[in-house]
Design a protein around this motif. Structure first.
Motif, PDB file in Angstrom:
ATOM      1  N   VAL A   1     -59.136  -7.679 -38.396  1.00 49.36           N
ATOM      2  CA  VAL A   1     -59.113  -6.549 -37.651  1.00 49.36           C
ATOM      3  C   VAL A   1     -58.372  -5.499 -38.495  1.00 49.36           C
ATOM      4  O   VAL A   1     -56.923  -5.392 -38.915  1.00 49.36           O
ATOM      5  CB  VAL A   1     -57.804  -6.892 -36.275  1.00 49.36           C
ATOM      6  CG1 VAL A   1     -57.815  -5.459 -35.605  1.00 49.36           C
ATOM      7  CG2 VAL A   1     -58.668  -7.740 -35.573  1.00 49.36           C
ATOM      8  N   VAL A   2     -58.912  -4.068 -38.636  1.00 48.32           N
ATOM      9  CA  VAL A   2     -58.205  -2.820 -39.372  1.00 48.32           C
ATOM     10  C   VAL A   2     -57.509  -2.227 -38.539  1.00 48.32           C
ATOM     11  O   VAL A   2     -56.406  -1.987 -39.061  1.00 48.32           O
ATOM     12  CB  VAL A   2     -59.631  -2.002 -39.757  1.00 48.32           C
ATOM     13  CG1 VAL A   2     -58.804  -1.070 -40.655  1.00 48.32           C
ATOM     14  CG2 VAL A   2     -60.453  -2.755 -40.792  1.00 48.32           C
ATOM     15  N   ASP A   3     -57.667  -1.935 -37.284  1.00 50.55           N
ATOM     16  CA  ASP A   3     -56.857  -1.275 -36.321  1.00 50.55           C
ATOM     17  C   ASP A   3     -57.250  -1.656 -34.879  1.00 50.55           C
ATOM     18  O   ASP A   3     -58.314  -2.186 -34.796  1.00 50.55           O
ATOM     19  CB  ASP A   3     -56.909   0.192 -36.485  1.00 50.55           C
ATOM     20  CG  ASP A   3     -55.882   0.921 -35.899  1.00 50.55           C
ATOM     21  OD1 ASP A   3     -54.680   0.301 -35.483  1.00 50.55           O
ATOM     22  OD2 ASP A   3     -56.022   2.165 -35.906  1.00 50.55           O
ATOM     23  N   ILE A   4     -56.437  -1.543 -34.066  1.00 53.69           N
ATOM     24  CA  ILE A   4     -56.598  -1.629 -32.478  1.00 53.69           C
ATOM     25  C   ILE A   4     -55.824  -0.797 -31.673  1.00 53.69           C
ATOM     26  O   ILE A   4     -54.582  -0.478 -31.792  1.00 53.69           O
ATOM     27  CB  ILE A   4     -56.160  -3.479 -32.122  1.00 53.69           C
ATOM     28  CG1 ILE A   4     -56.817  -3.645 -30.842  1.00 53.69           C
ATOM     29  CG2 ILE A   4     -55.055  -3.488 -32.367  1.00 53.69           C
ATOM     30  CD1 ILE A   4     -56.958  -4.849 -30.553  1.00 53.69           C
ATOM     31  N   LYS A   5     -56.800  -0.220 -30.514  1.00 53.54           N
ATOM     32  CA  LYS A   5     -56.033   0.866 -29.940  1.00 53.54           C
ATOM     33  C   LYS A   5     -56.330   0.306 -28.356  1.00 53.54           C
ATOM     34  O   LYS A   5     -57.225  -0.239 -28.143  1.00 53.54           O
ATOM     35  CB  LYS A   5     -56.524   2.129 -29.935  1.00 53.54           C
ATOM     36  CG  LYS A   5     -55.849   2.670 -31.495  1.00 53.54           C
ATOM     37  CD  LYS A   5     -56.363   3.927 -31.817  1.00 53.54           C
ATOM     38  CE  LYS A   5     -56.108   4.269 -33.266  1.00 53.54           C
ATOM     39  NZ  LYS A   5     -56.731   5.570 -33.403  1.00 53.54           N
TER      40      LYS A   5
ATOM     41  N   PRO B   1     -61.192  -2.101 -30.848  1.00 52.95           N
ATOM     42  CA  PRO B   1     -60.907  -2.750 -32.201  1.00 52.95           C
ATOM     43  C   PRO B   1     -61.546  -1.958 -33.212  1.00 52.95           C
ATOM     44  O   PRO B   1     -62.733  -1.632 -33.052  1.00 52.95           O
ATOM     45  CB  PRO B   1     -60.961  -4.201 -32.110  1.00 52.95           C
ATOM     46  CG  PRO B   1     -61.834  -4.170 -30.916  1.00 52.95           C
ATOM     47  CD  PRO B   1     -61.814  -3.156 -30.102  1.00 52.95           C
ATOM     48  N   THR B   2     -61.028  -1.825 -34.353  1.00 56.63           N
ATOM     49  CA  THR B   2     -61.769  -1.186 -35.652  1.00 56.63           C
ATOM     50  C   THR B   2     -61.703  -2.781 -36.391  1.00 56.63           C
ATOM     51  O   THR B   2     -60.715  -3.061 -36.767  1.00 56.63           O
ATOM     52  CB  THR B   2     -61.145  -0.091 -36.304  1.00 56.63           C
ATOM     53  OG1 THR B   2     -61.152   0.965 -35.327  1.00 56.63           O
ATOM     54  CG2 THR B   2     -61.968   0.374 -37.280  1.00 56.63           C
ATOM     55  N   VAL B   3     -62.975  -3.037 -37.020  1.00 58.79           N
ATOM     56  CA  VAL B   3     -63.109  -4.549 -37.520  1.00 58.79           C
ATOM     57  C   VAL B   3     -64.024  -4.298 -38.718  1.00 58.79           C
ATOM     58  O   VAL B   3     -64.845  -3.203 -38.902  1.00 58.79           O
ATOM     59  CB  VAL B   3     -63.596  -5.542 -36.641  1.00 58.79           C
ATOM     60  CG1 VAL B   3     -62.807  -5.759 -35.410  1.00 58.79           C
ATOM     61  CG2 VAL B   3     -65.105  -4.935 -36.290  1.00 58.79           C
ATOM     62  N   LYS B   4     -63.843  -5.282 -39.902  1.00 57.39           N
ATOM     63  CA  LYS B   4     -64.623  -5.608 -40.688  1.00 57.39           C
ATOM     64  C   LYS B   4     -65.263  -7.170 -40.146  1.00 57.39           C
ATOM     65  O   LYS B   4     -64.314  -7.871 -39.813  1.00 57.39           O
ATOM     66  CB  LYS B   4     -64.069  -5.638 -41.906  1.00 57.39           C
ATOM     67  CG  LYS B   4     -63.426  -4.245 -42.729  1.00 57.39           C
ATOM     68  CD  LYS B   4     -63.142  -4.600 -43.893  1.00 57.39           C
ATOM     69  CE  LYS B   4     -62.655  -2.995 -44.507  1.00 57.39           C
ATOM     70  NZ  LYS B   4     -62.028  -3.096 -45.818  1.00 57.39           N
ATOM     71  N   TYR B   5     -66.575  -7.460 -40.442  1.00 53.90           N
ATOM     72  CA  TYR B   5     -66.692  -8.853 -40.052  1.00 53.90           C
ATOM     73  C   TYR B   5     -68.134  -9.139 -40.710  1.00 53.90           C
ATOM     74  O   TYR B   5     -68.869  -8.544 -41.198  1.00 53.90           O
ATOM     75  CB  TYR B   5     -67.168  -8.897 -38.558  1.00 53.90           C
ATOM     76  CG  TYR B   5     -68.149  -7.922 -37.985  1.00 53.90           C
ATOM     77  CD1 TYR B   5     -69.368  -8.698 -37.752  1.00 53.90           C
ATOM     78  CD2 TYR B   5     -68.158  -6.579 -37.589  1.00 53.90           C
ATOM     79  CE1 TYR B   5     -70.725  -7.936 -37.452  1.00 53.90           C
ATOM     80  CE2 TYR B   5     -69.092  -5.932 -37.480  1.00 53.90           C
ATOM     81  CZ  TYR B   5     -70.630  -6.570 -37.352  1.00 53.90           C
ATOM     82  OH  TYR B   5     -71.529  -6.029 -36.860  1.00 53.90           O
ATOM     83  N   VAL B   6     -68.181 -10.590 -40.917  1.00 58.77           N
ATOM     84  CA  VAL B   6     -69.516 -11.089 -41.285  1.00 58.77           C
ATOM     85  C   VAL B   6     -69.954 -12.234 -40.264  1.00 58.77           C
ATOM     86  O   VAL B   6     -69.088 -12.945 -39.700  1.00 58.77           O
ATOM     87  CB  VAL B   6     -69.178 -11.882 -42.580  1.00 58.77           C
ATOM     88  CG1 VAL B   6     -70.502 -12.535 -43.115  1.00 58.77           C
ATOM     89  CG2 VAL B   6     -68.882 -10.896 -43.640  1.00 58.77           C
ATOM     90  N   GLY B   7     -71.137 -12.229 -39.894  1.00 61.09           N
ATOM     91  CA  GLY B   7     -71.419 -13.127 -38.828  1.00 61.09           C
ATOM     92  C   GLY B   7     -72.885 -13.923 -39.346  1.00 61.09           C
ATOM     93  O   GLY B   7     -73.491 -13.378 -40.232  1.00 61.09           O
TER      94      GLY B   7
END
Length: 200
Positions: free
Chosen positions: A196-200, A93-99
């Motif tokens: 989730v920006v993209d997933i492969k 997965p290509t992601v943006k996130y905040v924890g």
């Protein structure tokens, strides 16, 4: 005789006192009890969710609270890869996130305008799937509930898709457990928003 017994007696008393002090030092070290910590986390999470995220759903198997902020438009089909030694769930997965910690402090996030990509290979041979590159809570967020007859324990039926956005609040057992990691204290439940920006 008294001269002989006196040092011997004092030595025995000294050893006994040393043993008591040693036992007390060991007693001061808390013993990690995952079950008790999970109970403590569960109360904290329930209060946190009630106060801040009343629309969150509870997954009873994992103790994770989650809210789908966007379902996504992708149609990624998660697959099990059968290798010589084990079965794995593999995806990137290509992601943006905040924890965040429950006190609101951000401990990690993607930089503005940037993304992070993870190559995930999760062993499905255990009760719950794990991967060394992400915390178990992320595996539960991404994975579908099952693939065929194999139960994976994911939070959603299809798993996260391209365009999905999920908010998860997780007990420490599915984060870093009793380990302190950088800005994250030991035994910390965590709050994530993952897009989730993209997933492969």
């Amino acid at each position: 005789m008294n001269k002989f017994l006196s040092p011997l007696f004092l030595g025995i008393v000294a050893l006994a006192l040393l043993n008591v002090v040693s036992c007390n030092k060991n007693d001061d070290i808390p013993i990690y009890n995952a079950t008790e910590q999970f109970k403590t986390d569960s109360v904290l999470l329930k209060n946190y969710v009630d106060s801040w995220f009343p629309d969150a759903q509870y997954d009873a198997e994992t103790g994770i609270w989650y809210e789908m902020l966007a379902t996504g438009t992708g149609n990624y089909n998660y697959k099990i890869v059968d290798t010589l030694n084990a079965k794995h769930l593999k995806f990137s997965p290509t992601v943006k996130y905040v924890g965040k910690l429950l006190n609101g402090n951000i401990f990690d996030q993607t930089e503005a305008g940037k993304t992070s990509t993870f190559n995930i290979r999760t062993n499905t041979g255990y009760q719950y799937p794990f991967d060394s590159t992400i915390i178990p809570a992320w595996t539960f967020a991404f994975a579908p509930k099952r693939i065929g007859d194999m139960k994976l324990g994911g939070l959603t039926e299809k798993g996260l898709q391209k365009g999905s956005k999920i908010h998860i609040v997780v007990p420490s057992r599915w984060a870093h457990g009793s380990l302190a990691m950088g800005k994250i204290p030991a035994n910390s439940p965590l709050d994530f928003v993952i897009e989730v920006v993209d997933i492969k």
